[in-house]
Design an enzyme around this catalytic site. Structure first.
Site, short mmCIF file in Angstrom:
data_model
loop_
_atom_site.label_atom_id
_atom_site.label_comp_id
_atom_site.label_asym_id
_atom_site.label_seq_id
_atom_site.Cartn_x
_atom_site.Cartn_y
_atom_site.Cartn_z
N TYR A 64 0.81 -1.22 0.00
CA TYR A 64 0.00 0.00 0.00
C TYR A 64 0.85 1.27 0.00
O TYR A 64 0.46 2.29 -0.59
CB TYR A 64 -0.96 -0.01 1.20
CG TYR A 64 -2.16 -0.90 0.98
CD1 TYR A 64 -3.12 -0.58 0.03
CD2 TYR A 64 -2.33 -2.07 1.73
CE1 TYR A 64 -4.22 -1.41 -0.18
CE2 TYR A 64 -3.42 -2.90 1.52
CZ TYR A 64 -4.37 -2.55 0.56
OH TYR A 64 -5.44 -3.37 0.35
N GLU A 78 2.04 -28.35 18.36
CA GLU A 78 1.27 -27.89 17.19
C GLU A 78 0.00 -27.13 17.55
O GLU A 78 -0.29 -26.07 16.99
CB GLU A 78 0.91 -29.06 16.29
CG GLU A 78 0.07 -28.63 15.08
CD GLU A 78 -0.39 -29.77 14.21
OE1 GLU A 78 -1.25 -29.52 13.35
OE2 GLU A 78 0.10 -30.91 14.36
#
Length: 362
Positions: free
Chosen positions: A99, A194
């Site tokens: 941007y 995990e």
């Protein structure tokens, strides 16, 4: 593995532009050679046990009309990153950079984010450093919990220390955390987990005390910031790393990315991978041994197993190949939480100590 000095990073970014200037002064057509990141230039290095970039390069030349804009954009991005490094406390994300390019005018702005992402990765490959070192940062992800004290400058420039036990749910791993100075560490190992649910179970059962460990919540596939923090704890503090995932080929590959890096990050894997890390489980063997509640492997799971068996990172490890073979035979997968059938404390009191003893013998 300590960070490269900021002065060195700044100099390497400057050299990208200086090379172009020197070529122009010599009345040569300006060009830049970039290490190729295509699949035919990504090779497995048995010495470092990870994928690395080969010797092939691509040339971006002002003599090619299609290369003029990307070449100019690379120089602009390198200059922008140099300014970030000089300001020290300023950082930006890849999305933010996309941007920001709107302010560079029609001729330099990026039409789509993959264009700016590609240039960032090219600069990483050229200077041989991850983008975090020139202040293009990833989004935060994961958390760390244990007797680990990190020293860093907050966004206002104030030097701070944080002990990762003094937080409710562990310290979020953002770019400042992954690069912070390790002021003190009283642990003997790292346990990377995990799922958030199992990470919470380890916290509530005081696994950090029982195993004298730093607990890391991977939240699925580990972010670059998380992988870098794990590597630094391993290299700087010499802590062995153990990875605990779901019992399926995807969980195993989450562990493998920590151990050996990914093909996409081949140009910086040596700075992210922890080759000595060990996958604890849940293994295919565990599904049988502990009679875990399981689901049938889907076609996509079976396809993934076949892919992993051909991957050089697995072909050199007999244990992993054997587990892949067992998955093919039983055609089942199980989540970490399946171990909770034996009670809330079972994973920390029984399963993990047994697995840890088994892995530390090898």
């Amino acid at each position: 593995m300590e960070k490269t000095d900021k002065k060195v990073i700044k100099k390497r970014l400057e050299e990208i532009g200086k090379e172009i200037v020197e070529q122009a002064k010599s009345k040569k057509v300006p060009y830049i050679r970039v290490p190729s990141r295509t699949t035919n230039n990504i090779v497995f290095d048995p010495k470092s046990l990870c994928y690395v970039i080969g010797d092939k390069t691509i040339t971006r030349s002002a003599g090619n009309i299609r290369h003029v804009k990307p070449l100019a954009q690379m120089l602009k991005v390198a200059s922008f990153c140099k300014e970030l490094v000089e300001e020290e406390l300023k950082h930006e994300t890849k999305r933010g950079l996309y941007y920001i390019s709107e302010s560079w005018g029609e001729k330099l702005k990026f039409d789509e984010q993959p264009e700016s992402d590609n240039i960032i990765e090219d600069i990483e490959a050229i200077i041989g450093e991850p983008r975090e070192d020139f202040h293009i940062i990833p989004n935060p992800g994961g958390a760390v919990y244990g007797d680990l004290t990190l020293k860093f400058k907050n966004p206002s420039g104030k030097m701070m220390k944080i002990n990762c036990l003094q937080t409710a749910d562990g310290q979020t791993i953002g770019p400042r955390m992954s690069e912070a100075e390790i002021a003190e560490c009283n642990a003997k190992r790292v346990i990377a987990i995990e799922t958030s649910g199992m990470y919470n179970r380890f916290m509530e059962e005081n696994a950090h005390k029982k195993f004298n460990a730093i607990l890391v919540n991977l939240e699925g596939q580990a972010t670059r910031a998380t992988r870098r923090l794990i590597k630094r704890l391993n290299e700087i503090k010499k802590l062995p790393v153990y990875i605990f995932t779901d019992g399926d080929p995807w969980g195993l590959h989450i562990a493998m990315v920590i151990m050996a890096g990914s093909a996409k990050s081949a140009h910086i894997n040596k700075m992210l991978a922890t080759p000595s890390a060990k996958w604890i489980g849940v293994t295919a063997s565990d599904i049988k041994k502990y009679k875990l509640r399981s689901d049938k492997l889907k076609d996509v799971d079976i396809k993934r197993i076949k892919e992993l068996k051909k991957d050089p990172r697995y072909k050199s490890d007999k244990r992993l190949l054997e587990e892949l073979k067992i998955w093919e035979e039983i055609k089942k997968k199980a989540e970490q939480q399946a171990l909770l059938k034996y009670g809330l404390r079972y994973v920390v009191d029984e399963y993990f100590p047994a697995k840890l003893k088994e892995m530390e013998k090898k």
